[in-house]
Write an enzyme that holds these catalytic residues in place. Structure first.
Site, PDB file in Angstrom:
ATOM      1  N   ALA A 123     -13.588  29.961 -44.163  1.00  0.00           N
ATOM      2  CA  ALA A 123     -12.755  30.861 -43.353  1.00  0.00           C
ATOM      3  C   ALA A 123     -13.188  30.717 -41.892  1.00  0.00           C
ATOM      4  O   ALA A 123     -13.543  31.689 -41.210  1.00  0.00           O
ATOM      5  CB  ALA A 123     -12.852  32.302 -43.838  1.00  0.00           C
ATOM      6  N   GLY A 137     -16.317  30.690 -33.727  1.00  0.00           N
ATOM      7  CA  GLY A 137     -17.778  30.820 -33.768  1.00  0.00           C
ATOM      8  C   GLY A 137     -18.403  29.665 -34.529  1.00  0.00           C
ATOM      9  O   GLY A 137     -19.380  29.045 -34.079  1.00  0.00           O
ATOM     10  N   HIS A 138     -17.839  29.349 -35.700  1.00  0.00           N
ATOM     11  CA  HIS A 138     -18.362  28.214 -36.476  1.00  0.00           C
ATOM     12  C   HIS A 138     -18.197  26.910 -35.678  1.00  0.00           C
ATOM     13  O   HIS A 138     -19.081  26.060 -35.662  1.00  0.00           O
ATOM     14  CB  HIS A 138     -17.591  28.065 -37.791  1.00  0.00           C
ATOM     15  CG  HIS A 138     -17.729  29.234 -38.723  1.00  0.00           C
ATOM     16  ND1 HIS A 138     -16.681  30.075 -39.017  1.00  0.00           N
ATOM     17  CD2 HIS A 138     -18.782  29.686 -39.432  1.00  0.00           C
ATOM     18  CE1 HIS A 138     -17.087  30.998 -39.877  1.00  0.00           C
ATOM     19  NE2 HIS A 138     -18.356  30.795 -40.141  1.00  0.00           N
TER      20      HIS A 138
END
Ligand code: PAF
Length: 292
Positions: free
Chosen positions: A37, A41-42
């Site tokens: 998901a 940020g990732h």
């Protein structure tokens, strides 16, 4: 958009071959562990690793062993195809998206009992106190991933401030030689810390959720002429007064030991860590009050 084709790996054998090829080519390897998901940020972790010159392997695995609430696990968002696309565009070298059976061939209960990690006091406070077994589950999956990938560096986001401390401790006590790189929290324009769980908020809840960061940010200025106790109450009272929001805990802690501080003079590194329910969705955030 990157022009390098990303490998999709499903088994530990495939990971081993991929890493062997990278090492033969003289590459350093970064691991970005995620539960999918994916959001900006990732992707900022992938970017940070690429900037350092690492070939980036992103793991995408909703780890059942770290969930102590089955409802939370069942409704955790799963968006594998979209995640693959984002990672390819971000220039990840490979994504490791294993099945639960691949990671825990003897089942989840047996995995939970397989090993107790020495995580020290950093795992006992805050999330550790409220989510029994959670950090043991995080340590289990991250140690397995570190042992499979043998990365030079592992990248983690500072939204999970306590998790980073726990993973550092796990790597140290397990003798895993990896550099843990912590990266700044990514926020939406209105200040809400990016989280896969944000997608579970209703529009009305999403409108209120940025108040979490606003209250924390305002409390930094407030802290300059108020005590730790008053600053604590300032945040909790403000958040609890808003619709949908209910503070589970807010602790002002030493940034290294994660133990509560009672006076601003007690440490040169002080962080406020909060967990807030927004409706049924559990959100976490933090703010730095004093930085060395
Ligand atoms: O932060 C997360 O998403 C997870 O706790 C992690 C580190 C990927 C382990 O499952």
């Amino acid at each position: 958009m990157s022009d390098v084709k990303m490998d999709i790996l499903r088994t530990s054998d495939e990971v081993a071959k991929c890493v062997e090829a990278l090492r033969k080519a003289g590459r350093t390897v970064a691991l970005v562990p995620t539960m999918g998901a994916l959001h900006a940020g990732h992707l900022s972790l992938v970017e940070a690793a690429r900037k350092r010159g690492d070939a980036v392997i992103v793991s995408l695995f909703v780890n059942p062993v770290q969930f102590n609430d089955p409802t939370d696990l069942a409704r955790y968002p799963r968006t594998e195809d979209a995640d693959f696309k984002l990672l390819e565009e971000a220039g990840a070298h490979a994504v490791f998206a294993p099945s639960v059976e691949e990671i825990y061939p003897d089942g989840i209960d047996s995995a939970r009992m397989s090993h107790t990690f020495d995580l020290g006091q950093v795992a006992e406070v805050m999330e550790g106190r409220l989510r029994p077994g959670h950090f043991q589950g995080v340590a289990l999956i991250v140690s397995k991933l570190f042992r499979m990938v043998c990365p030079d560096r592992g990248y983690f986001g500072e939204k999970d401030f306590q998790q980073i401390a726990v993973i550092r401790r796990m790597a140290q006590t397990e003798g895993i030689d990896v550099e843990i790189v912590s990266c700044p929290i990514c926020r939406a324009e209105d200040g809400l810390a990016l989280s896969s769980r944000n997608s579970l908020l209703t529009p009305d809840q999403r409108n209120v959720a940025p108040e979490i960061h606003r209250a924390l940010a305002d409390s930094v200025e407030y802290s300059f002429d108020h005590s730790v106790g008053s600053t604590h109450d300032f945040v909790v009272e403000r958040l609890d007064s808003r619709p949908f929001l209910r503070v589970e805990y807010f602790e002002i802690v030493d940034g290294r030991s994660l133990l509560p501080v009672r006076d601003w003079s007690e440490s040169d590194f002080i962080v406020g860590c909060v967990t807030v329910y927004c409706g049924e969705v559990r959100l976490i955030d933090n703010i730095i009050y004093r930085k060395p």
